[in-house]
Design an enzyme around this catalytic site. Structure first.
Site, mmCIF file in Angstrom:
data_model
loop_
_atom_site.group_PDB
_atom_site.id
_atom_site.type_symbol
_atom_site.label_atom_id
_atom_site.label_comp_id
_atom_site.label_asym_id
_atom_site.label_seq_id
_atom_site.Cartn_x
_atom_site.Cartn_y
_atom_site.Cartn_z
ATOM 1 N N SER A 191 0.789 -1.235 0.000
ATOM 2 C CA SER A 191 0.000 0.000 0.000
ATOM 3 C C SER A 191 0.819 1.282 0.000
ATOM 4 C CB SER A 191 -0.968 0.001 1.179
ATOM 5 O OG SER A 191 -1.984 -0.953 0.962
ATOM 6 N N VAL A 192 2.132 1.199 0.015
ATOM 7 C CA VAL A 192 2.920 2.378 -0.352
ATOM 8 C C VAL A 192 2.522 2.795 -1.776
ATOM 9 C CG1 VAL A 192 5.267 3.229 -0.781
ATOM 10 C CG2 VAL A 192 4.794 1.852 1.242
#
Length: 400
Positions: free
Chosen positions: A115-116
């Site tokens: 999810s970066v």
């Protein structure tokens, strides 16, 4: 299982083989997270013709100490080995101060950042808005009329996607073996097909999602599908694939040294929410650009007003009603970036299994870290590393 034996033979024994059924499980993930392209279809994100240069000013940080999950003192070197870290790059005032790799990682190895990827997408939104390609306040259906009838129809706006405030019925339980998260993963190709369930693809799946009855904009509700819809909005706004948009508007202008890539489904739809794979040095470049108000190698890549919006805005009341207050009790969320504490300057991009870009403007420090932690969410390790990031930044700034 000895992780060094995984995928080491040709072919590997059955219990040493990485497959779609085990690739996110430890210890298979040590190999999988840096070899995603061998497991899933991907689209390339082209690097810059001339990369932004890196300068190095090495510092000894192994003795920087902080509390581990048991309350005992641990040094950086010990913490890296104990937390399944695959690599870390620390920069101070734009110079690489510390770099460390393990488990087969190297400076030119792309690693899955989960999810970066969302923070990358949120940053890209500001660039597109500045170019007049995107209106953050427009309804989603202006770009994707097919979303009418889903939770993303009606009054749902691009801003609601950016800030994770869609009133959606979805349980993002990473440990679940059925339900929303499994149906979502199957639609992206991240799970083996289930013979009992008809095949699906990401965009068809997104159109099936429904509201939970809550008004949009009032509650922070972390749901990955919002970011996949956002990427689809970008594609409609720009008339090209997400991978090409990301390369043209962010990755190349930033001066990325290496190609990145992103996983795609059976019809080529990108997993915008969590499928980007990139090298640590390029993640450090990305973080340094954000620390420098959107400027990379002397070029304004991200509009400064968008960086200000990330750091200064966000809905604290929506956050307090949301589902991640145990992670950041006094946090905030704006344009897919986290403010860790509203009373302090650090902000961050965070992904499951231990992926981080930590940016501390006050101490002029950026820390990019990738990992293969066994649990998707491990609050003990996350909180340990937040203490560690603060301690590292304080040392580099001469405050400890």
């Amino acid at each position: 299982m000895n992780s060094r034996r995984i995928m080491a033979a040709f072919p590997s024994a059955a219990d040493e083989q990485v497959t779609l059924a085990n690739w996110r499980q430890h210890p298979y993930n040590e190999w999988a997270f840096r070899n995603v392209r061998e497991l899933l279809p991907t689209a390339n994100i082209a690097r810059a013709p001339t990369p932004a240069p890196l300068s190095f000013a090495p510092r000894y940080l192994d003795d920087v100490s902080f509390a581990d999950p048991r309350g005992e003192t641990v040094g950086v070197g010990q913490a890296l080995r104990a937390s399944h870290t695959d690599g870390i790059v620390v920069s101070h005032r734009g110079q690489v101060a510390f770099e460390w790799y393990a488990h087969g990682m190297a400076p030119d190895t792309p690693h899955l950042i989960f999810s970066v990827s969302k923070s990358v997408a949120g940053t890209l939104g500001g660039i597109l808005a500045d170019h007049g390609k995107l209106d953050p306040d427009a309804p989603v259906t202006r770009y994707i009329p097919e979303m009418e009838g889903s939770v993303y129809g009606g009054s749902c706006t691009v801003r609601h996607l950016l800030d994770m405030s869609v009133g959606i019925r979805f349980d993002e339980d990473y440990m679940a073996r059925d339900g929303d998260i499994m149906n979502y993963r199957r639609s992206t190709g991240w799970e083996p097909p289930d013979p009992a369930i008809p095949p699906s693809n990401l965009r068809d799946y997104l159109r099936t999602l429904r509201p939970n009855g809550a008004p949009h904009g009032e509650t922070f509700h972390y749901v990955s599908t919002n970011t996949d819809v956002l990427g689809w909005v970008y594609e409609r706004a720009c008339g090209m694939s997400y991978a090409k948009i990301l390369s043209q508007y962010l990755w190349q202008p930033m001066g990325a040294e290496h190609d990145a890539y992103i996983t795609v489904d059976s019809r080529g739809a990108a997993r915008v929410a969590g499928g980007v794979c990139a090298t640590l040095r390029d993640l450090a470049r990305f973080g340094e650009m954000m620390r420098n108000h959107g400027i990379s190698n002397g070029r304004q890549v991200v509009p400064g007003w968008w960086v200000d919006d990330i750091r200064q805005n966000g809905n604290a009341e929506a956050w307090s009603r949301g589902d991640l207050t145990k992670v950041f009790p006094n946090g905030n969320y704006r344009n897919k970036w986290y403010t860790l504490d509203r009373g302090e300057t650090p902000f961050a991009a965070v992904g499951i299994h231990g992926q981080w870009i930590y940016i501390d403007p006050a101490n002029e420090t950026v820390i990019a870290r990738v990992s293969s932690q066994p649990l998707p969410m491990d609050l003990d390790l996350d909180h340990m590393w937040m203490r560690g990031y603060r301690a590292i930044a304080a040392r580099l700034a001469g405050k400890a």
